[in-house]
Design a protein around this motif. Structure first.
Motif, PDB file in Angstrom:
ATOM      1  N   HIS A  65      60.579  81.871   5.768  1.00 23.41           N
ATOM      2  CA  HIS A  65      60.352  80.438   5.586  1.00 23.41           C
ATOM      3  C   HIS A  65      61.617  79.664   5.236  1.00 23.41           C
ATOM      4  CE1 HIS A  65      56.086  80.895   6.078  1.00 23.41           C
ATOM      5  NE2 HIS A  65      56.102  81.901   5.228  1.00 23.41           N
ATOM      6  N   LEU A  66      62.759  80.169   5.659  1.00 23.19           N
ATOM      7  CA  LEU A  66      64.006  79.440   5.445  1.00 23.19           C
ATOM      8  C   LEU A  66      63.995  78.151   6.256  1.00 23.19           C
ATOM      9  CD1 LEU A  66      66.691  82.260   5.554  1.00 23.19           C
ATOM     10  CD2 LEU A  66      66.164  80.779   3.626  1.00 23.19           C
ATOM     11  N   PRO A  67      64.689  77.117   5.794  1.00 19.71           N
ATOM     12  CA  PRO A  67      64.722  75.863   6.562  1.00 19.71           C
ATOM     13  C   PRO A  67      65.423  76.046   7.910  1.00 19.71           C
ATOM     14  CG  PRO A  67      66.070  75.697   4.573  1.00 19.71           C
ATOM     15  CD  PRO A  67      65.429  77.031   4.556  1.00 19.71           C
ATOM     16  N   ARG A  68      65.137  75.132   8.809  1.00 24.35           N
ATOM     17  CA  ARG A  68      65.672  75.184  10.171  1.00 24.35           C
ATOM     18  C   ARG A  68      67.202  75.175  10.194  1.00 24.35           C
ATOM     19  NH1 ARG A  68      64.035  73.923  15.342  1.00 24.35           N
ATOM     20  NH2 ARG A  68      61.919  73.579  14.665  1.00 24.35           N
ATOM     21  N   SER A  97      69.290  76.471   8.054  1.00 26.28           N
ATOM     22  CA  SER A  97      69.929  77.515   7.254  1.00 26.28           C
ATOM     23  C   SER A  97      70.921  78.316   8.105  1.00 26.28           C
ATOM     24  CB  SER A  97      68.873  78.458   6.665  1.00 26.28           C
ATOM     25  OG  SER A  97      68.271  79.208   7.704  1.00 26.28           O
ATOM     26  N   ALA A  98      71.849  78.966   7.424  1.00 26.59           N
ATOM     27  CA  ALA A  98      72.875  79.749   8.114  1.00 26.59           C
ATOM     28  C   ALA A  98      72.249  80.910   8.894  1.00 26.59           C
ATOM     29  CB  ALA A  98      73.894  80.271   7.109  1.00 26.59           C
ATOM     30  N   LEU A  99      71.211  81.533   8.354  1.00 22.98           N
ATOM     31  CA  LEU A  99      70.558  82.645   9.058  1.00 22.98           C
ATOM     32  C   LEU A  99      69.906  82.156  10.346  1.00 22.98           C
ATOM     33  CD1 LEU A  99      69.679  85.615   9.091  1.00 22.98           C
ATOM     34  CD2 LEU A  99      67.597  84.890   7.923  1.00 22.98           C
ATOM     35  N   GLN A 100      69.203  81.023  10.303  1.00 20.87           N
ATOM     36  CA  GLN A 100      68.572  80.487  11.508  1.00 20.87           C
ATOM     37  C   GLN A 100      69.616  80.139  12.567  1.00 20.87           C
ATOM     38  OE1 GLN A 100      65.439  80.412  12.267  1.00 20.87           O
ATOM     39  NE2 GLN A 100      64.522  80.827  10.294  1.00 20.87           N
ATOM     40  N   ARG A 101      70.730  79.533  12.131  1.00 19.34           N
ATOM     41  CA  ARG A 101      71.794  79.203  13.085  1.00 19.34           C
ATOM     42  C   ARG A 101      72.420  80.449  13.675  1.00 19.34           C
ATOM     43  NH1 ARG A 101      75.469  75.811   9.875  1.00 19.34           N
ATOM     44  NH2 ARG A 101      73.904  75.866   8.269  1.00 19.34           N
ATOM     45  N   ASP A 102      72.555  81.500  12.875  1.00 14.22           N
ATOM     46  CA  ASP A 102      73.131  82.741  13.383  1.00 14.22           C
ATOM     47  C   ASP A 102      72.183  83.421  14.365  1.00 14.22           C
ATOM     48  OD1 ASP A 102      75.219  84.739  13.410  1.00 14.22           O
ATOM     49  OD2 ASP A 102      73.805  86.036  12.311  1.00 14.22           O
ATOM     50  N   LEU A 103      70.893  83.388  14.085  1.00 13.01           N
ATOM     51  CA  LEU A 103      69.921  84.046  14.957  1.00 13.01           C
ATOM     52  C   LEU A 103      69.662  83.253  16.238  1.00 13.01           C
ATOM     53  CD1 LEU A 103      67.230  85.256  12.398  1.00 13.01           C
ATOM     54  CD2 LEU A 103      68.907  86.643  13.612  1.00 13.01           C
ATOM     55  N   HIS A 104      69.579  81.936  16.138  1.00 15.67           N
ATOM     56  CA  HIS A 104      69.143  81.113  17.262  1.00 15.67           C
ATOM     57  C   HIS A 104      70.221  80.205  17.830  1.00 15.67           C
ATOM     58  CE1 HIS A 104      65.130  82.523  16.441  1.00 15.67           C
ATOM     59  NE2 HIS A 104      65.256  82.139  15.188  1.00 15.67           N
ATOM     60  N   GLY A 105      71.374  80.136  17.240  1.00 19.32           N
ATOM     61  CA  GLY A 105      72.455  79.296  17.749  1.00 19.32           C
ATOM     62  C   GLY A 105      72.176  77.825  17.505  1.00 19.32           C
ATOM     63  N   GLU A 106      72.652  76.983  18.423  1.00 22.27           N
ATOM     64  CA  GLU A 106      72.491  75.538  18.276  1.00 22.27           C
ATOM     65  C   GLU A 106      71.041  75.090  18.370  1.00 22.27           C
ATOM     66  OE1 GLU A 106      74.940  74.100  21.448  1.00 22.27           O
ATOM     67  OE2 GLU A 106      76.562  73.631  20.085  1.00 22.27           O
ATOM     68  N   VAL A 107      70.188  75.901  18.962  1.00 21.76           N
ATOM     69  CA  VAL A 107      68.780  75.533  19.117  1.00 21.76           C
ATOM     70  C   VAL A 107      68.130  75.286  17.761  1.00 21.76           C
ATOM     71  CG1 VAL A 107      66.548  76.370  19.951  1.00 21.76           C
ATOM     72  CG2 VAL A 107      68.592  76.782  21.288  1.00 21.76           C
ATOM     73  N   ALA A 108      68.582  75.998  16.736  1.00 20.02           N
ATOM     74  CA  ALA A 108      67.995  75.843  15.405  1.00 20.02           C
ATOM     75  C   ALA A 108      68.215  74.442  14.853  1.00 20.02           C
ATOM     76  CB  ALA A 108      68.599  76.874  14.447  1.00 20.02           C
ATOM     77  N   GLU A 109      69.251  73.755  15.303  1.00 22.02           N
ATOM     78  CA  GLU A 109      69.541  72.419  14.798  1.00 22.02           C
ATOM     79  C   GLU A 109      68.712  71.330  15.492  1.00 22.02           C
ATOM     80  OE1 GLU A 109      73.738  71.845  15.016  1.00 22.02           O
ATOM     81  OE2 GLU A 109      74.148  73.685  13.906  1.00 22.02           O
ATOM     82  N   TRP A 110      68.134  71.628  16.648  1.00 20.04           N
ATOM     83  CA  TRP A 110      67.346  70.645  17.390  1.00 20.04           C
ATOM     84  C   TRP A 110      65.887  70.747  16.977  1.00 20.04           C
ATOM     85  CZ3 TRP A 110      68.065  68.332  22.693  1.00 20.04           C
ATOM     86  CH2 TRP A 110      69.387  67.924  22.871  1.00 20.04           C
TER      87      TRP A 110
END
Length: 107
Positions: A6-9, A11-24
């Motif tokens: 349940h980390l926020p969209r 977060s560093a882990l989400q960006r590492d796992l999903h790349g730029e898609v996590a920011e959109w």
């Protein structure tokens, strides 16, 4: 595991796992799709209503969308996450449109 799940969209882990898609967000993807559809509709209108037969306007470039790190590794360049194809080159014929793509476009 619950905390990681349940980390926020942004977060560093989400960006590492999903790349730029996590920011959109979903809103960002919907706005990009709306801009693309409006650009194509304006392109079609200008093609139909142009007075000169040989001078067709260029196909509009789609809004660049982020790719996940997994997608970028698998196929490099290609279509966006919503399935839209890249603009055809001047020497190439436009790709055929599937019934599913028409249904998505017209809702």
């Amino acid at each position: 595991m619950v905390l990681i799940k349940h980390l926020p969209r942004d977060s560093a882990l989400q960006r590492d796992l999903h790349g730029e898609v996590a920011e959109w967000s979903v809103t960002d993807h919907l706005l990009a799709a709306a801009v693309d559809h409006l650009a194509v509709a304006n392109w079609m209108f200008s093609c139909v209503n142009s007075s000169e037969d040989g001078d067709a306007p260029e196909f509009p470039e789609p809004v660049p969308r982020p790719k996940s790190t997994k997608d970028a590794e698998e196929d490099g360049e290609g279509s966006g996450p919503d399935g839209t194809a890249a603009a055809p080159d001047a020497g190439e014929a436009a790709p055929a449109v599937s019934p599913g793509q028409l249904a998505r476009f017209f809702g």
